[in-house]
Enzyme design. Structure first.
Site, PDB file in Angstrom:
ATOM      1  N   ASN A   1       0.814  -1.210   0.057  1.00  0.00           N
ATOM      2  CA  ASN A   1      -0.039   0.148   0.074  1.00  0.00           C
ATOM      3  C   ASN A   1       0.844   1.156  -0.322  1.00  0.00           C
ATOM      4  O   ASN A   1       1.430   1.505   0.846  1.00  0.00           O
ATOM      5  CB  ASN A   1      -0.857   0.054   1.266  1.00  0.00           C
ATOM      6  CG  ASN A   1      -1.864   1.208   1.305  1.00  0.00           C
ATOM      7  OD1 ASN A   1      -1.321   2.205   1.078  1.00  0.00           O
ATOM      8  ND2 ASN A   1      -2.962   0.924   1.639  1.00  0.00           N
TER       9      ASN A   1
ATOM     10  N   GLU B   1      -3.898   1.918  -2.940  1.00  0.00           N
ATOM     11  CA  GLU B   1      -3.863   3.400  -2.601  1.00  0.00           C
ATOM     12  C   GLU B   1      -3.081   4.252  -3.395  1.00  0.00           C
ATOM     13  O   GLU B   1      -2.207   5.278  -3.068  1.00  0.00           O
ATOM     14  CB  GLU B   1      -3.459   3.844  -1.140  1.00  0.00           C
ATOM     15  CG  GLU B   1      -4.779   3.648  -0.360  1.00  0.00           C
ATOM     16  CD  GLU B   1      -4.609   4.587   1.052  1.00  0.00           C
ATOM     17  OE1 GLU B   1      -5.003   5.590   1.131  1.00  0.00           O
ATOM     18  OE2 GLU B   1      -4.195   3.903   1.848  1.00  0.00           O
TER      19      GLU B   1
ATOM     20  N   ASP C   1      -4.292  -4.749   1.068  1.00  0.00           N
ATOM     21  CA  ASP C   1      -4.936  -4.214   2.272  1.00  0.00           C
ATOM     22  C   ASP C   1      -5.990  -4.689   2.414  1.00  0.00           C
ATOM     23  O   ASP C   1      -7.165  -4.080   1.958  1.00  0.00           O
ATOM     24  CB  ASP C   1      -4.507  -2.822   2.055  1.00  0.00           C
ATOM     25  CG  ASP C   1      -4.953  -2.017   3.340  1.00  0.00           C
ATOM     26  OD1 ASP C   1      -5.393  -2.709   4.323  1.00  0.00           O
ATOM     27  OD2 ASP C   1      -4.630  -0.975   3.321  1.00  0.00           O
TER      28      ASP C   1
ATOM     29  N   ASN D   1      -7.450  -4.382   5.245  1.00  0.00           N
ATOM     30  CA  ASN D   1      -8.016  -3.503   6.511  1.00  0.00           C
ATOM     31  C   ASN D   1      -8.715  -4.230   7.536  1.00  0.00           C
ATOM     32  O   ASN D   1      -9.880  -3.968   7.967  1.00  0.00           O
ATOM     33  CB  ASN D   1      -8.854  -2.408   6.117  1.00  0.00           C
ATOM     34  CG  ASN D   1      -8.139  -1.043   5.484  1.00  0.00           C
ATOM     35  OD1 ASN D   1      -7.324  -0.636   6.236  1.00  0.00           O
ATOM     36  ND2 ASN D   1      -8.453  -0.589   4.379  1.00  0.00           N
TER      37      ASN D   1
ATOM     38  N   ASP E   1      -2.043  -6.179   6.013  1.00  0.00           N
ATOM     39  CA  ASP E   1      -1.968  -6.555   4.762  1.00  0.00           C
ATOM     40  C   ASP E   1      -1.561  -8.009   4.621  1.00  0.00           C
ATOM     41  O   ASP E   1      -0.690  -8.536   5.108  1.00  0.00           O
ATOM     42  CB  ASP E   1      -0.687  -5.737   3.998  1.00  0.00           C
ATOM     43  CG  ASP E   1      -0.620  -4.145   4.056  1.00  0.00           C
ATOM     44  OD1 ASP E   1      -1.623  -3.710   3.351  1.00  0.00           O
ATOM     45  OD2 ASP E   1      -0.539  -3.713   5.287  1.00  0.00           O
TER      46      ASP E   1
ATOM     47  N   ASP F   1       2.899   4.590   5.207  1.00  0.00           N
ATOM     48  CA  ASP F   1       2.643   4.226   6.766  1.00  0.00           C
ATOM     49  C   ASP F   1       2.313   2.433   6.442  1.00  0.00           C
ATOM     50  O   ASP F   1       2.300   1.720   7.741  1.00  0.00           O
ATOM     51  CB  ASP F   1       1.349   4.863   7.307  1.00  0.00           C
ATOM     52  CG  ASP F   1      -0.018   4.798   6.262  1.00  0.00           C
ATOM     53  OD1 ASP F   1       0.108   4.222   5.103  1.00  0.00           O
ATOM     54  OD2 ASP F   1      -0.943   5.560   6.801  1.00  0.00           O
ATOM     55  N   HIS F   2       2.366   2.040   5.396  1.00  0.00           N
ATOM     56  CA  HIS F   2       2.502   0.413   5.421  1.00  0.00           C
ATOM     57  C   HIS F   2       4.067   0.105   4.900  1.00  0.00           C
ATOM     58  O   HIS F   2       4.575   1.038   4.433  1.00  0.00           O
ATOM     59  CB  HIS F   2       1.604  -0.030   4.318  1.00  0.00           C
ATOM     60  CG  HIS F   2       0.000   0.058   4.410  1.00  0.00           C
ATOM     61  ND1 HIS F   2      -0.770  -1.004   4.690  1.00  0.00           N
ATOM     62  CD2 HIS F   2      -0.700   1.298   4.657  1.00  0.00           C
ATOM     63  CE1 HIS F   2      -1.757  -0.463   5.115  1.00  0.00           C
ATOM     64  NE2 HIS F   2      -1.882   1.007   4.589  1.00  0.00           N
TER      65      HIS F   2
END
Length: 257
Positions: free
Chosen positions: A7, A34, A146, A148, A217, A246-247
């Site tokens: 991501n 993303e 991802d 989530n 993930d 941030d991943h």
């Protein structure tokens, strides 16, 4: 065959990080989420210059998924079936080197409860339905991206703080477990059943420095792929690079047939 998911949290803004990581690790296939870029703004030439072909499903400002591969990519599907009115760019599927690769970006769902959480659960149901059809074909399939969702308390730093979050609510975890129970294998947990593994660290409160992370993930493997799994990991150090997502990238290696 090394397959990775990442991501990128904005493919153009993070392009130097993405290219640096590609050069360092050289995966054969990469699934990105993303993108946060419309179709015409995807950095195709930079990806080609890095040695990859690409297909992508963009969307202005939000979402967006892509599959990169060193070899040929045969696109199979763009968008998840089941809701023709859903315009979010969250799923793309292709045939690469004998494997069907499904790249997904499952909705976040916050705040929960509410319309965004309802959409998350509806999207999950569509994914479960589509995954049923993929398994029925009896072919090698990798569903990655991802999701989530933190499947268990083992996958989240201080789980008691996340009980009401859409990523950890019982309905979300139950949907993930129903998906896996169809016959999929969670690749990282197969190889590391008891270890603390995170793939995401928030930008706030020094989460990365404290290793206060989440495992959201995932790689799900069909039975035709599961036996070929020989390695898996998280390139955690990439999260520490300047202007990084941030991943962190997550990857698996499959033995050749």
């Amino acid at each position: 065959m090394k397959i990775a998911t990442y991501n990128v949290n904005g493919v153009n803004g993070r392009l130097p990080v993405l290219l640096r990581w590609l050069e360092e690790t050289k995966p054969d296939v990469v699934c990105l989420q993303e993108l946060k870029a419309p179709q015409e703004k995807f950095p195709e030439q930079a990806i080609i210059d890095a040695g990859y072909n690409a297909i992508w499903h963009g969307q202005k400002s939000w979402n967006g998924v892509a599959i990169l591969a060193k070899g040929e990519i045969q696109e199979l599907k763009r968008g998840l079936p089941g809701d023709p009115e859903d315009l979010h760019s969250r799923y793309i599927e292709a045939f690469v080197s004998g494997v069907v690769i499904g790249c997904l970006y499952l909705p976040n769902g916050n705040p929960a409860p509410g319309p965004k959480f309802d959409y998350k659960l509806q999207w999950f149901e569509r994914l479960i339905s589509h995954a049923t059809g993929l398994l029925a074909r009896g072919i090698p399939v990798v569903l990655t991206g991802d999701y989530n969702v933190m499947p268990t308390e083992q996958d989240v730093y201080k789980p008691e703080r996340w009980l009401d979050d859409a990523l950890f609510r019982p309905e979300t975890r139950e949907a993930f477990h129903r998906l896996v129970a169809q016959g999929w294998t969670d690749a990282l947990r197969k190889l590391y059943p008891t270890e603390t593994i995170y793939t995401f660290w928030d930008y706030f409160r020094n989460a990365y420095g404290r290793n206060a992370g989440l495992r959201i993930d995932h790689f799900l493997l069909s039975p035709q792929v599961e036996g070929r799994l020989i390695a898996a990991g998280v390139d955690k150090h990439v999260r520490g690079w300047e202007k990084s997502s941030d991943h962190a990238p997550v990857w698996i290696e499959l033995a050749d047939v």
